[in-house]
Design an enzyme around this catalytic site. Structure first.
Site, PDB file in Angstrom:
ATOM      1  N   LYS A   1     107.494  -5.612  91.044  1.00 25.05           N
ATOM      2  CA  LYS A   1     107.297  -5.961  89.637  1.00 25.05           C
ATOM      3  C   LYS A   1     107.644  -4.743  88.782  1.00 25.05           C
ATOM      4  O   LYS A   1     106.860  -3.813  88.640  1.00 25.05           O
ATOM      5  CB  LYS A   1     105.862  -6.396  89.339  1.00 25.05           C
ATOM      6  CG  LYS A   1     105.815  -7.167  88.015  1.00 25.05           C
ATOM      7  CD  LYS A   1     104.509  -7.072  87.276  1.00 25.05           C
ATOM      8  CE  LYS A   1     104.359  -5.846  86.436  1.00 25.05           C
ATOM      9  NZ  LYS A   1     105.272  -5.753  85.289  1.00 25.05           N
TER      10      LYS A   1
ATOM     11  N   GLU B   1     100.088   6.276  92.117  1.00 22.29           N
ATOM     12  CA  GLU B   1     100.726   7.479  91.549  1.00 22.29           C
ATOM     13  C   GLU B   1     100.531   7.391  90.050  1.00 22.29           C
ATOM     14  O   GLU B   1     101.151   6.561  89.386  1.00 22.29           O
ATOM     15  CB  GLU B   1     102.219   7.510  91.909  1.00 22.29           C
ATOM     16  CG  GLU B   1     102.502   7.623  93.395  1.00 22.29           C
ATOM     17  CD  GLU B   1     102.092   8.964  93.982  1.00 22.29           C
ATOM     18  OE1 GLU B   1     101.734   9.890  93.214  1.00 22.29           O
ATOM     19  OE2 GLU B   1     102.118   9.092  95.215  1.00 22.29           O
TER      20      GLU B   1
ATOM     21  N   CYS C   1     106.353  12.128  84.982  1.00 20.01           N
ATOM     22  CA  CYS C   1     104.945  12.300  85.347  1.00 20.01           C
ATOM     23  C   CYS C   1     104.654  13.752  85.697  1.00 20.01           C
ATOM     24  O   CYS C   1     103.602  14.278  85.356  1.00 20.01           O
ATOM     25  CB  CYS C   1     104.578  11.370  86.498  1.00 20.01           C
ATOM     26  SG  CYS C   1     105.649  11.536  87.911  1.00 20.01           S
TER      27      CYS C   1
ATOM     28  N   GLU D   1      97.755  13.435  78.031  1.00 26.13           N
ATOM     29  CA  GLU D   1      99.115  13.438  78.569  1.00 26.13           C
ATOM     30  C   GLU D   1     100.041  12.898  77.478  1.00 26.13           C
ATOM     31  O   GLU D   1      99.979  11.728  77.121  1.00 26.13           O
ATOM     32  CB  GLU D   1      99.195  12.521  79.796  1.00 26.13           C
ATOM     33  CG  GLU D   1     100.605  12.453  80.343  1.00 26.13           C
ATOM     34  CD  GLU D   1     100.800  11.435  81.467  1.00 26.13           C
ATOM     35  OE1 GLU D   1     100.129  10.399  81.481  1.00 26.13           O
ATOM     36  OE2 GLU D   1     101.661  11.695  82.314  1.00 26.13           O
TER      37      GLU D   1
HETATM   38  P1  NAD Z   1     101.362   1.278  82.829  1.00 23.49           P
HETATM   39  O1  NAD Z   1     100.215   1.575  83.686  1.00 23.49           O
HETATM   40  O2  NAD Z   1     101.109   0.727  81.482  1.00 23.49           O
HETATM   41  O3  NAD Z   1     102.378   0.230  83.512  1.00 23.49           O
HETATM   42  C1  NAD Z   1     102.960   0.436  84.776  1.00 23.49           C
HETATM   43  C2  NAD Z   1     103.197  -0.898  85.440  1.00 23.49           C
HETATM   44  O4  NAD Z   1     101.946  -1.538  85.685  1.00 23.49           O
HETATM   45  C3  NAD Z   1     104.008  -1.894  84.635  1.00 23.49           C
HETATM   46  O5  NAD Z   1     104.857  -2.594  85.529  1.00 23.49           O
HETATM   47  C4  NAD Z   1     102.947  -2.804  84.049  1.00 23.49           C
HETATM   48  O6  NAD Z   1     103.421  -4.096  83.705  1.00 23.49           O
HETATM   49  C5  NAD Z   1     101.956  -2.870  85.176  1.00 23.49           C
HETATM   50  N1  NAD Z   1     100.575  -3.188  84.778  1.00 23.49           N
HETATM   51  C6  NAD Z   1      99.948  -2.934  83.611  1.00 23.49           C
HETATM   52  N2  NAD Z   1      98.662  -3.344  83.648  1.00 23.49           N
HETATM   53  C7  NAD Z   1      98.464  -3.850  84.891  1.00 23.49           C
HETATM   54  C8  NAD Z   1      97.328  -4.385  85.568  1.00 23.49           C
HETATM   55  N3  NAD Z   1      96.135  -4.499  84.981  1.00 23.49           N
HETATM   56  N4  NAD Z   1      97.466  -4.753  86.858  1.00 23.49           N
HETATM   57  C9  NAD Z   1      98.656  -4.619  87.489  1.00 23.49           C
HETATM   58  N5  NAD Z   1      99.763  -4.136  86.904  1.00 23.49           N
HETATM   59  C10 NAD Z   1      99.671  -3.741  85.623  1.00 23.49           C
HETATM   60  O7  NAD Z   1     102.125   2.650  82.802  1.00 23.49           O
HETATM   61  P2  NAD Z   1     103.363   3.038  81.927  1.00 23.49           P
HETATM   62  O8  NAD Z   1     102.871   3.296  80.553  1.00 23.49           O
HETATM   63  O9  NAD Z   1     104.423   2.020  82.152  1.00 23.49           O
HETATM   64  O10 NAD Z   1     103.822   4.411  82.613  1.00 23.49           O
HETATM   65  C11 NAD Z   1     103.478   5.664  82.137  1.00 23.49           C
HETATM   66  C12 NAD Z   1     102.459   6.341  83.028  1.00 23.49           C
HETATM   67  O11 NAD Z   1     102.941   6.374  84.363  1.00 23.49           O
HETATM   68  C13 NAD Z   1     102.220   7.778  82.665  1.00 23.49           C
HETATM   69  O12 NAD Z   1     100.834   8.034  82.644  1.00 23.49           O
HETATM   70  C14 NAD Z   1     102.853   8.569  83.782  1.00 23.49           C
HETATM   71  O13 NAD Z   1     102.331   9.837  84.018  1.00 23.49           O
HETATM   72  C15 NAD Z   1     102.673   7.653  84.924  1.00 23.49           C
HETATM   73  N6  NAD Z   1     103.632   7.949  85.977  1.00 23.49           N
HETATM   74  C16 NAD Z   1     103.159   8.513  87.128  1.00 23.49           C
HETATM   75  C17 NAD Z   1     104.036   8.850  88.150  1.00 23.49           C
HETATM   76  C18 NAD Z   1     103.538   9.437  89.437  1.00 23.49           C
HETATM   77  O14 NAD Z   1     104.258   9.393  90.408  1.00 23.49           O
HETATM   78  N7  NAD Z   1     102.347   9.987  89.505  1.00 23.49           N
HETATM   79  C19 NAD Z   1     105.398   8.601  88.003  1.00 23.49           C
HETATM   80  C20 NAD Z   1     105.845   8.029  86.816  1.00 23.49           C
HETATM   81  C21 NAD Z   1     104.942   7.693  85.814  1.00 23.49           C
END
Ligand code: NAD
Length: 464
Positions: free
Chosen positions: A156, A229, A263, A361
């Site tokens: 997804k 992650e 990230c 962040e």
């Molecule tokens: P997000 O958590 O809003 O969304 C990520 C994914 O999760 C999307 O596909 C979204 O549709 C899905 N999602 C949202 N709510 C959900 C739920 N309740 N249950 C299941 N799936 C759900 O994150 P974002 O804003 O898209 O990404 C940014 C964040 O990601 C930043 O905090 C960044 O640091 C982090 N990030 C971490 C890493 C790592 O490897 N540690 C890598 C890249 C990004």
């Protein structure tokens, strides 16, 4: 959330705000059928004698399509084409790397009385939920080990960046049994449905810490296996003898890469007070060499941020700088009259630990530089966060740098570099930056469960 109606997502180009493509969405109601197909495909997959051959083939297909995938990635995500091409290369290499891994049983004990083996069983169907900052690389980091281990996967992608994932799906379909890999496009509710579906045994998620918590809660009734992650607020600490030119260029290269949406980007820089002004000048010099614009323009070095929510959040953080007594120092040119989600990159001075931009962040091209007087205090500041993804220490004295790095609460402590994540090195966060690791052998084992076979070779009356 992305634009569109109940059955479509309108994918926008974040530089131009024009519609790249309308994509049909799937919903929770589609999941049962998806899982039936996945389970059938998985039976076939488990009969395949050498799964690695398939991963090799995928790697070659992705590499051959680098340019076309990079174009789609830039159009939907905003990053400069050069960075998009590199990301596709990372995905191709991830499949090649995992093609080279093996999951043979380990012999834990073997003598005349008994033999104990550890076997690695796949978990069934894995749900791979990804963020929008590296839609291609994140997908490959998860899908390649999951498939090699013998799982089927449901992918997804984030609702604002589904197109590159669908391009990859097209390539994966050429190689794997039909239904082994399925990409479902939808909003957060679809993610939730995947997390709470009893037929999916593993969730590998990359995204925010807040969503990570929701995923943990949602999967608790089934005790699903999780790899999370999550977010980070990486400190970069310059020691007094740091090579300033190398430190600034090394930090800036990651902090402003992908418009800061990385990230493991350095998100706060700590500098000895007497070096502060020189370091800030060097960062501003770096920014003067940058051009903000449409990622599709080969001259662009910093694209827009990816989506409206992120642009709004960064506008708020930018405004918080003045309120917290800080100053923004910009320097990059562009983006002209492009209408997209552009945030002028800047280094920020004059903030202290209590400022929003330091505590939160930012996930964008605003980089606070903080002066310090005492290394012990800086270690405390660096660790004063719920996050623990990455950290870096910069010094000509490697022993001194390692001694400070050892005191930092982070899944990866770099010395004289900040990133990148490497395919053969386990990558994960401590504290609330994550759970488990991906990449390396651990990233493969994360898609398996260990089963022990304990064989008694001859009767032994002394053992109960
Ligand atoms: P997000 O958590 O809003 O969304 C990520 C994914 O999760 C999307 O596909 C979204 O549709 C899905 N999602 C949202 N709510 C959900 C739920 N309740 N249950 C299941 N799936 C759900 O994150 P974002 O804003 O898209 O990404 C940014 C964040 O990601 C930043 O905090 C960044 O640091 C982090 N990030 C971490 C890493 C790592 O490897 N540690 C890598 C890249 C990004």
């Amino acid at each position: 959330m992305a634009n569109g109606d109940a059955h479509h997502i309108e994918v926008l180009n974040p530089a131009t705000l024009s519609v790249v493509e309308q994509v049909p969405t799937q919903s929770a109601a589609d999941l049962d059928a998806t899982l039936r197909t996945a389970s059938t495909a998985r039976e076939e997959w488990l009969r395949v004698p050498q799964r690695s051959v398939y991963l090799e083939a995928v790697s070659e297909l992705i590499a051959a399509e680098t340019e076309s995938i990079a174009q789609v990635l830039t159009a939907e995500q905003g990053k400069p084409l050069t960075q998009a091409r590199l990301e596709v290369g990372v995905a191709a290499r991830a499949f090649a790397y995992y093609a080279g891994q093996r999951l043979a049983p380990e012999v834990l004990h073997d003598d005349e009385r008994r033999r104990v083996e550890r076997h690695f069983h796949p978990l069934g169907v894995a749900g791979l939920i990804t963020a929008w900052n590296f839609p291609v690389a994140l997908l490959a980091w998860k899908a390649a080990p999951a498939l090699l281990a013998g799982n089927a996967v449901i992918i997804k992608p984030a609702p604002t960046t589904p197109l590159s994932a669908l391009r990859l799906q097209g390539l994966l379909d050429k190689v794997f049994p039909q239904g082994l890999v399925q990409t479902l496009v939808g909003g957060n509710d679809l993610g939730e449905a995947i997390v709470t579906h009893p037929g999916i045994g593993k969730i590998s998620f990359t995204g925010s810490t807040q969503t990570g918590r929701a995923i943990m809660a949602g999967s608790a009734p089934y005790l699903k296996r999780l790899t999370l992650e999550l977010g980070g607020n990486d400190p970069a600490v310059l020691l007094p003898d740091a090579d300033l030119a190398a430190a600034v260029s090394g930090i800036a290269a990651v902090a402003f890469r992908n418009a800061g949406q990385v990230c493991i980007a350095p998100k706060r820089v700590y500098v000895p007070r007497d070096l502060h002004d020189e370091v800030v000048d060097r960062f501003v010099d770096h920014l003067r060499g940058q051009r903000v614009g449409d990622g599709a323009d080969e001259q662009t070095t910093i694209g827009p941020v990816q989506n409206a929510a992120q642009a709004t959040r960064l506008t708020r953080l930018r405004e918080s700088v003045a309120a917290d007594g800080g100053l923004l120092h910009a320097g990059a040119s562009g983006p002209g009259d492009l209408p997209g989600y552009f945030v002028q990159p800047a280094v920020v001075t004059g903030l202290d630990e209590s400022a929003e931009l330091v505590r939160e962040e930012q996930f964008g091209p605003l980089l606070p530089v903080l002066a310090y007087d005492d290394v012990d205090a800086v270690v405390r500041s660096a660790n004063r966060t719920e996050f623990g993804l990455g950290a870096s220490v910069w010094s000509r004295d490697l022993d001194a740098a390692v001694a400070v790095a050892d005191r930092l609460d982070a899944g990866t402590r770099w010395v004289n570099q900040h990133g990148p994540a490497e395919l053969d090195i386990p990558f994960g966060g401590v504290k609330q930056s994550g759970l488990g690791s991906e990449l390396g052998r651990e990233g493969l084992l994360a898609f398996t469960e260990s089963r022990i076979t304990n064989i008694k070779k001859q009767s032994d009356r002394t053992t109960p």
